[in-house]
Design a protein around this motif. Sequence first.
Motif, PDB file in Angstrom:
ATOM      1  N   ALA A  13       0.828  -1.202   0.000  1.00 24.07           N
ATOM      2  CA  ALA A  13       0.000   0.000   0.000  1.00 24.07           C
ATOM      3  C   ALA A  13       0.866   1.256   0.000  1.00 24.07           C
ATOM      4  O   ALA A  13       0.463   2.295  -0.494  1.00 24.07           O
ATOM      5  N   LEU A  14       2.070   1.153   0.550  1.00 21.84           N
ATOM      6  CA  LEU A  14       2.958   2.310   0.603  1.00 21.84           C
ATOM      7  C   LEU A  14       3.627   2.587  -0.730  1.00 21.84           C
ATOM      8  O   LEU A  14       3.945   3.724  -1.045  1.00 21.84           O
ATOM      9  N   ILE A  15       3.859   1.564  -1.557  1.00 28.43           N
ATOM     10  CA  ILE A  15       4.541   1.748  -2.831  1.00 28.43           C
ATOM     11  C   ILE A  15       3.812   2.749  -3.708  1.00 28.43           C
ATOM     12  O   ILE A  15       4.394   3.725  -4.158  1.00 28.43           O
ATOM     13  N   PRO A  16       2.504   2.567  -3.967  1.00 28.80           N
ATOM     14  CA  PRO A  16       1.828   3.516  -4.848  1.00 28.80           C
ATOM     15  C   PRO A  16       1.721   4.918  -4.282  1.00 28.80           C
ATOM     16  O   PRO A  16       1.608   5.865  -5.029  1.00 28.80           O
ATOM     17  N   SER A  17       1.785   5.083  -2.967  1.00 34.09           N
ATOM     18  CA  SER A  17       1.589   6.411  -2.395  1.00 34.09           C
ATOM     19  C   SER A  17       2.660   7.386  -2.840  1.00 34.09           C
ATOM     20  O   SER A  17       2.433   8.583  -2.860  1.00 34.09           O
ATOM     21  N   VAL A  18       3.826   6.890  -3.227  1.00 34.53           N
ATOM     22  CA  VAL A  18       4.886   7.776  -3.702  1.00 34.53           C
ATOM     23  C   VAL A  18       4.449   8.505  -4.960  1.00 34.53           C
ATOM     24  O   VAL A  18       4.623   9.703  -5.093  1.00 34.53           O
ATOM     25  N   ALA A  19       3.866   7.781  -5.877  1.00 30.63           N
ATOM     26  CA  ALA A  19       3.476   8.397  -7.145  1.00 30.63           C
ATOM     27  C   ALA A  19       2.194   9.204  -7.028  1.00 30.63           C
ATOM     28  O   ALA A  19       1.963  10.108  -7.821  1.00 30.63           O
ATOM     29  N   GLN A  20       1.364   8.932  -6.053  1.00 28.63           N
ATOM     30  CA  GLN A  20       0.095   9.624  -5.947  1.00 28.63           C
ATOM     31  C   GLN A  20       0.222  10.998  -5.313  1.00 28.63           C
ATOM     32  O   GLN A  20      -0.661  11.821  -5.460  1.00 28.63           O
ATOM     33  N   ALA A  21       1.305  11.267  -4.622  1.00 32.14           N
ATOM     34  CA  ALA A  21       1.467  12.537  -3.933  1.00 32.14           C
ATOM     35  C   ALA A  21       1.979  13.594  -4.902  1.00 32.14           C
ATOM     36  O   ALA A  21       3.031  14.167  -4.715  1.00 32.14           O
ATOM     37  N   GLN A  22       1.204  13.887  -5.971  1.00 32.58           N
ATOM     38  CA  GLN A  22       1.677  14.783  -7.008  1.00 32.58           C
ATOM     39  C   GLN A  22       0.784  15.975  -7.260  1.00 32.58           C
ATOM     40  O   GLN A  22       0.992  16.698  -8.213  1.00 32.58           O
ATOM     41  N   THR A  23      -0.205  16.210  -6.479  1.00 33.94           N
ATOM     42  CA  THR A  23      -1.084  17.330  -6.739  1.00 33.94           C
ATOM     43  C   THR A  23      -0.481  18.605  -6.176  1.00 33.94           C
ATOM     44  O   THR A  23       0.271  18.580  -5.220  1.00 33.94           O
ATOM     45  N   SER A  24      -0.833  19.754  -6.785  1.00 35.82           N
ATOM     46  CA  SER A  24      -0.329  21.043  -6.309  1.00 35.82           C
ATOM     47  C   SER A  24      -0.939  21.353  -4.954  1.00 35.82           C
ATOM     48  O   SER A  24      -2.099  21.050  -4.697  1.00 35.82           O
ATOM     49  N   PRO A  25      -0.158  21.990  -4.100  1.00 35.41           N
ATOM     50  CA  PRO A  25      -0.694  22.333  -2.789  1.00 35.41           C
ATOM     51  C   PRO A  25      -1.812  23.367  -2.903  1.00 35.41           C
ATOM     52  O   PRO A  25      -1.742  24.271  -3.735  1.00 35.41           O
ATOM     53  N   VAL A  26      -2.804  23.227  -2.056  1.00 34.82           N
ATOM     54  CA  VAL A  26      -3.918  24.171  -2.029  1.00 34.82           C
ATOM     55  C   VAL A  26      -3.395  25.495  -1.489  1.00 34.82           C
ATOM     56  O   VAL A  26      -2.659  25.540  -0.519  1.00 34.82           O
ATOM     57  N   GLY A  27      -3.772  26.570  -2.147  1.00 32.53           N
ATOM     58  CA  GLY A  27      -3.370  27.892  -1.683  1.00 32.53           C
ATOM     59  C   GLY A  27      -1.950  28.276  -2.040  1.00 32.53           C
ATOM     60  O   GLY A  27      -1.440  29.272  -1.538  1.00 32.53           O
ATOM     61  N   ALA A  28      -1.271  27.509  -2.902  1.00 31.39           N
ATOM     62  CA  ALA A  28       0.089  27.859  -3.307  1.00 31.39           C
ATOM     63  C   ALA A  28       0.032  29.119  -4.157  1.00 31.39           C
ATOM     64  O   ALA A  28      -0.881  29.294  -4.966  1.00 31.39           O
ATOM     65  N   PRO A  29       1.005  30.023  -3.977  1.00 37.43           N
ATOM     66  CA  PRO A  29       0.990  31.254  -4.770  1.00 37.43           C
ATOM     67  C   PRO A  29       1.166  30.954  -6.257  1.00 37.43           C
ATOM     68  O   PRO A  29       1.790  29.972  -6.629  1.00 37.43           O
ATOM     69  N   ALA A  30       0.598  31.802  -7.073  1.00 28.02           N
ATOM     70  CA  ALA A  30       0.717  31.657  -8.522  1.00 28.02           C
ATOM     71  C   ALA A  30       2.185  31.782  -8.916  1.00 28.02           C
ATOM     72  O   ALA A  30       2.947  32.546  -8.313  1.00 28.02           O
ATOM     73  N   LEU A  31       2.570  31.019  -9.915  1.00 30.38           N
ATOM     74  CA  LEU A  31       3.957  31.031 -10.361  1.00 30.38           C
ATOM     75  C   LEU A  31       4.145  32.014 -11.502  1.00 30.38           C
ATOM     76  O   LEU A  31       3.254  32.185 -12.342  1.00 30.38           O
ATOM     77  N   ASP A  32       5.309  32.616 -11.539  1.00 30.84           N
ATOM     78  CA  ASP A  32       5.683  33.505 -12.634  1.00 30.84           C
ATOM     79  C   ASP A  32       5.740  32.672 -13.919  1.00 30.84           C
ATOM     80  O   ASP A  32       6.458  31.665 -13.967  1.00 30.84           O
ATOM     81  N   PRO A  33       5.001  33.045 -14.942  1.00 29.03           N
ATOM     82  CA  PRO A  33       4.981  32.260 -16.186  1.00 29.03           C
ATOM     83  C   PRO A  33       6.373  32.068 -16.803  1.00 29.03           C
ATOM     84  O   PRO A  33       6.656  31.013 -17.361  1.00 29.03           O
ATOM     85  N   ALA A  34       7.239  33.067 -16.697  1.00 28.56           N
ATOM     86  CA  ALA A  34       8.591  32.935 -17.264  1.00 28.56           C
ATOM     87  C   ALA A  34       9.391  31.875 -16.504  1.00 28.56           C
ATOM     88  O   ALA A  34      10.120  31.077 -17.107  1.00 28.56           O
ATOM     89  N   ARG A  35       9.254  31.881 -15.187  1.00 31.68           N
ATOM     90  CA  ARG A  35       9.949  30.861 -14.382  1.00 31.68           C
ATOM     91  C   ARG A  35       9.404  29.477 -14.700  1.00 31.68           C
ATOM     92  O   ARG A  35      10.164  28.505 -14.805  1.00 31.68           O
ATOM     93  N   LEU A  36       8.098  29.370 -14.843  1.00 35.36           N
ATOM     94  CA  LEU A  36       7.485  28.080 -15.131  1.00 35.36           C
ATOM     95  C   LEU A  36       7.920  27.570 -16.506  1.00 35.36           C
ATOM     96  O   LEU A  36       8.239  26.388 -16.663  1.00 35.36           O
ATOM     97  N   ALA A  37       7.980  28.451 -17.483  1.00 33.82           N
ATOM     98  CA  ALA A  37       8.431  28.045 -18.821  1.00 33.82           C
ATOM     99  C   ALA A  37       9.882  27.571 -18.777  1.00 33.82           C
ATOM    100  O   ALA A  37      10.229  26.542 -19.378  1.00 33.82           O
ATOM    101  N   ALA A  38      10.732  28.318 -18.061  1.00 29.13           N
ATOM    102  CA  ALA A  38      12.142  27.919 -17.926  1.00 29.13           C
ATOM    103  C   ALA A  38      12.256  26.582 -17.196  1.00 29.13           C
ATOM    104  O   ALA A  38      13.094  25.739 -17.541  1.00 29.13           O
TER     105      ALA A  38
END
Length: 192
Positions: A13-38
């Motif tokens: 049950a622990l093996i799959p949990s590594v891959a499932q923990a991939q969602t963005s955190p709630v309330g995370a600040p918006a990212l600069d589009p230039a930084r995200l593209a880079a």
Amino acid sequence: MRGYLGAMLLASALIPSVAQAQTSPVGAPALDPARLAAAHELIDILMPPATRAQMVESMMTPMLANLRQGMTQNPDFAKTMNADPRVKALFDTFMARQQTRTMTMMRDALPGMSDAMARAYARRFDVAQMRDIKAFFGTPTGRLYMQQSYTIMADPDVGAWQRTMMANSMTGVQADVADFAKQIAALEPKKK
């Protein structure tokens, strides 16, 4: 034997949990589009899209093999498997199913992992820093690092450490599963 089965199920049950923990955190600040593209450009260099699945598999295969070996190093479980070949056959089938499930899940999750990693890089590094990182991976040492970094999990020392950790954790998990089962058995049924 029941404690070992519970521990194996918990481990699976622990093996799959590594891959499932991939969602963005709630309330995370918006990212600069230039930084995200880079960051996306950098991730495409660090983990080229054409070879991502192979790279992840080359990291996961030795980890799962070490998990298996760590579980079989438990003296009580090894004794049970050696005493009855059917237990070994069931264990082999169980582990093959876990490996197939884990690899499929990881391959299916690659797009999300790539996006999550790009967002993580964009939060931590500015565009100039990511250009510097990209430049490093363009050097002979950077390219060698990229090639070799994906084989680290197959290194004998890393494997020995993983097997030791698995064997140690199985001891604790077995006791915890047995205690948990006792606690559940001790619960009184709800009165209606």
